[in-house]
Design a protein around this motif. Structure first.
Motif, PDB file in Angstrom:
ATOM      1  N   VAL A   1      -6.666  -5.345  -0.178  1.00  0.00           N
ATOM      2  CA  VAL A   1      -7.049  -4.082   0.442  1.00  0.00           C
ATOM      3  C   VAL A   1      -7.986  -3.410  -0.551  1.00  0.00           C
TER       4      VAL A   1
ATOM      5  N   PHE B   1      -1.284  -2.035  -6.602  1.00  0.00           N
ATOM      6  CA  PHE B   1      -0.577  -2.577  -5.435  1.00  0.00           C
ATOM      7  C   PHE B   1       0.144  -3.873  -5.807  1.00  0.00           C
TER       8      PHE B   1
ATOM      9  N   ARG C   1       1.227  -5.338   0.111  1.00  0.00           N
ATOM     10  CA  ARG C   1       0.351  -4.707   1.087  1.00  0.00           C
ATOM     11  C   ARG C   1       0.556  -5.345   2.445  1.00  0.00           C
ATOM     12  N   SER C   2       0.248  -4.571   3.489  1.00  0.00           N
ATOM     13  CA  SER C   2       0.395  -5.108   4.842  1.00  0.00           C
ATOM     14  C   SER C   2      -0.580  -4.401   5.771  1.00  0.00           C
TER      15      SER C   2
ATOM     16  N   ILE D   1      -2.750   0.259   7.726  1.00  0.00           N
ATOM     17  CA  ILE D   1      -2.706  -0.444   6.446  1.00  0.00           C
ATOM     18  C   ILE D   1      -1.710   0.284   5.564  1.00  0.00           C
ATOM     19  N   SER D   2      -0.827  -0.467   4.929  1.00  0.00           N
ATOM     20  CA  SER D   2       0.097   0.158   3.988  1.00  0.00           C
ATOM     21  C   SER D   2       0.173  -0.688   2.728  1.00  0.00           C
ATOM     22  N   GLY D   3       0.546  -0.042   1.664  1.00  0.00           N
ATOM     23  CA  GLY D   3       0.686  -0.739   0.397  1.00  0.00           C
ATOM     24  C   GLY D   3       1.634   0.027  -0.501  1.00  0.00           C
TER      25      GLY D   3
ATOM     26  N   ASN E   1       3.498   4.656  -2.708  1.00  0.00           N
ATOM     27  CA  ASN E   1       3.398   4.067  -1.370  1.00  0.00           C
ATOM     28  C   ASN E   1       2.244   4.754  -0.662  1.00  0.00           C
TER      29      ASN E   1
END
Length: 149
Positions: A14, A31, A34-35, A70-72, A131
């Motif tokens: 990311v 990070f 990640r997703s 998007i998250s991380g 987060n």
């Protein structure tokens, strides 16, 4: 049976872009996970049976929108904390890129995201964590680039 070709976490990136022209992208330091979630908005409509109006309708669905979340998470790194805070403070979305680098190809999404939330935490004697949650702002353009031999 053929074995699946997979990638390690370092090949799932990311990246955030700056405001230069052309945009320069870099991975935010810290990070460890990640997703992304690809989301499709749907609108529902009942589809009647014309021969038997008393029959229970089947539900039809029409696509109305696409989006990416998007998250991380990871450690709260000094090298990237200002980038995250500046992006969060901005009224405008920021350039972003997601890359999945496989041995024979790289799949890339490029577009703009809003940094929706930042959550920092820390436990006594432990490392401070961060987060991050981001939401696409408009189209995330997908490209597939073959690996160069």
């Amino acid at each position: 049976m053929a074995k699946a070709t997979t990638i390690k976490g370092g090949k799932f990136r990311v990246l955030l872009g700056d405001d230069s022209d052309p945009i320069v992208y870099s991975a935010a330091c810290g990070f460890t996970q990640r997703s992304i979630a690809l989301n499709k908005g749907l609108e529902e409509v009942n589809i009647p049976d014309c021969d038997d109006p008393d029959k229970v309708d089947w539900l039809g669905r029409d696509a109305t929108s696409l989006s990416m979340s998007i998250s991380g998470e990871g450690v709260l790194a000094e090298q990237s904390v200002e980038t995250w805070l500046d992006g969060f403070d901005s009224i405008d979305s920021v350039p972003a890129k997601v890359e999945w680098e496989f041995p024979t190809k790289t799949i890339t999404w490029t577009g703009f995201v809003h940094i929706e939330s930042l959550e920092a935490g820390a436990a006594n004697a432990g490392r401070a964590t961060l987060n991050v949650s981001m939401q696409s702002d408009g189209e995330m353009v997908r490209t597939v680039t073959p690996a160069t031999p």
